[in-house]
Design an enzyme around this catalytic site. Structure first.
Site, short mmCIF file in Angstrom:
data_model
loop_
_atom_site.label_atom_id
_atom_site.label_comp_id
_atom_site.label_asym_id
_atom_site.label_seq_id
_atom_site.Cartn_x
_atom_site.Cartn_y
_atom_site.Cartn_z
N GLU A 60 7.62 -4.42 6.28
CA GLU A 60 7.37 -2.83 6.33
C GLU A 60 6.77 -2.90 7.57
O GLU A 60 5.79 -3.94 8.24
CB GLU A 60 6.43 -2.32 5.22
CG GLU A 60 5.16 -3.01 5.05
CD GLU A 60 4.36 -2.52 3.94
OE1 GLU A 60 4.20 -1.30 3.96
OE2 GLU A 60 3.91 -3.24 3.22
N LYS A 104 -3.65 -3.72 -4.96
CA LYS A 104 -5.15 -3.64 -4.58
C LYS A 104 -5.87 -3.03 -6.01
O LYS A 104 -5.49 -2.57 -6.70
CB LYS A 104 -5.30 -2.51 -3.55
CG LYS A 104 -5.00 -2.88 -2.06
CD LYS A 104 -5.18 -1.86 -1.31
CE LYS A 104 -4.79 -2.10 0.22
NZ LYS A 104 -3.37 -2.07 0.28
#
Length: 315
Positions: A28, A162
């Site tokens: 990405e 996360k």
């Protein structure tokens, strides 16, 4: 009848690899524009690509420019994305607008998967996927990454998600939507730069060749879903999960007290973590990107070899 086509500008090295059946790993560009400051963003992007190459695969950093998907970037394009201000973060819902306006756009996990599948790339690497946010029972804040996993036939190699997310609900969402989650050579579902989230991974596989066979089996059974493969960051690069969790809990309470909401909450929490860790989280961020890319390259090689064996056996 829709006559619009989305052009793909495929870097010659990537095109040659795809034509020859060699392993390619998509990456990405959002981590270049929104993840780190310059010049760390540029240097990390180049190191991530180098890690893929060291594993025997070809990197393909994905971005958007002039109404086209860039499938692979050269150093000048990486420099452009690293230094240009206000390049929008483009997820799935934003694609038609940014492409039609012919803007520069930095792809997220979700939008990168769309481009990778269009280009015929089987593997994608990301440090951390999006997930179900804390409090999603009320806010319905769920990352489009998870939705895209149900629609894209691409292997996603990541270091989990996360700690700022609700990782338990993230795993529940993936289970409900029949997205395989497999931990490579580790028992737990990792949490970005923390090696463990405290949740056991649904499956553990230690052998790359077996993983390649599992991927092909999944796509025989269900051609339209991703396979999520997790790998933890290296021990020497990891941040203690208790240290991070305490910072997150404090930041969440402070954000609520100050009226911080929406997308601003994530940035608020990440800044709090960076402060508590005295800047170590930025270095850990780069390290997990590089390590995940290295593992993705290695697994992509094993998968390409598996496909070649299948082709030879069928001949």
């Amino acid at each position: 009848m829709n006559n619009v086509t989305i052009p793909l500008v495929i870097k010659p090295e990537v095109k040659a690899a795809l034509q020859q059946g060699k392993p390619v790993v998509a990456l990405e560009s959002n981590v270049i524009t929104h993840g780190l400051d310059y010049p760390d963003n540029r240097l990390t992007a180049l190191k991530v690509e180098a890690a893929v190459r060291e594993s025997g695969a070809v990197p393909a950093t994905i971005g958007i420019a002039d109404g086209k998907f860039l499938i692979g970037m050269n150093e000048e394009e990486i420099e452009l994305f690293a230094t240009t201000a206000n390049i929008p973060k483009v997820s799935t819902r934003d694609l038609p607008v940014v492409l039609a306006k012919k803007q520069l756009g930095a792809t997220t996990v979700a939008s990168s998967l769309i481009a990778a599948e269009m280009a015929g790339i089987d593997f994608f690497s990301s440090a951390g996927i999006g997930g179900v946010h804390r409090g999603a029972q009320e806010t319905m804040d769920i990352s489009s990454d998870l939705i895209q996993f149900t629609q894209s036939r691409v292997v996603v190699v990541c270091a989990g998600a996360k700690n700022i997310l609700d990782l338990g609900l993230t795993l529940e969402f993936l289970e409900t939507h029949n997205v395989p989650v497999i931990s490579y050579q580790f028992d737990d579902f990792p949490a970005f730069y923390c090696r463990s989230s405290g949740f056991k991974a649904p499956q553990r596989v230690d052998d790359a060749d077996l993983l390649a066979e599992i991927i092909e089996t999944q796509w025989c059974l269900d051609d339209g879903r991703s396979v999520v493969i997790t790998t933890p960051t290296r021990v020497e690069d990891a941040i203690d999960s208790e240290e991070v969790n305490d910072a997150i809990n404090d930041a969440v309470r402070a954000a609520e007290a100050q009226g911080v909401s929406g997308n601003a909450v994530t940035k608020y929490i990440m800044k709090a973590i960076d402060k508590v860790t005295n800047g170590r989280s930025a270095a850990a961020n780069s390290a997990v990107l590089i390590n995940t890319a290295r593992v993705a390259g290695y697994l992509a090689v094993a998968h390409a070899n598996q496909k070649q064996r299948q082709k030879e056996n069928a001949a």
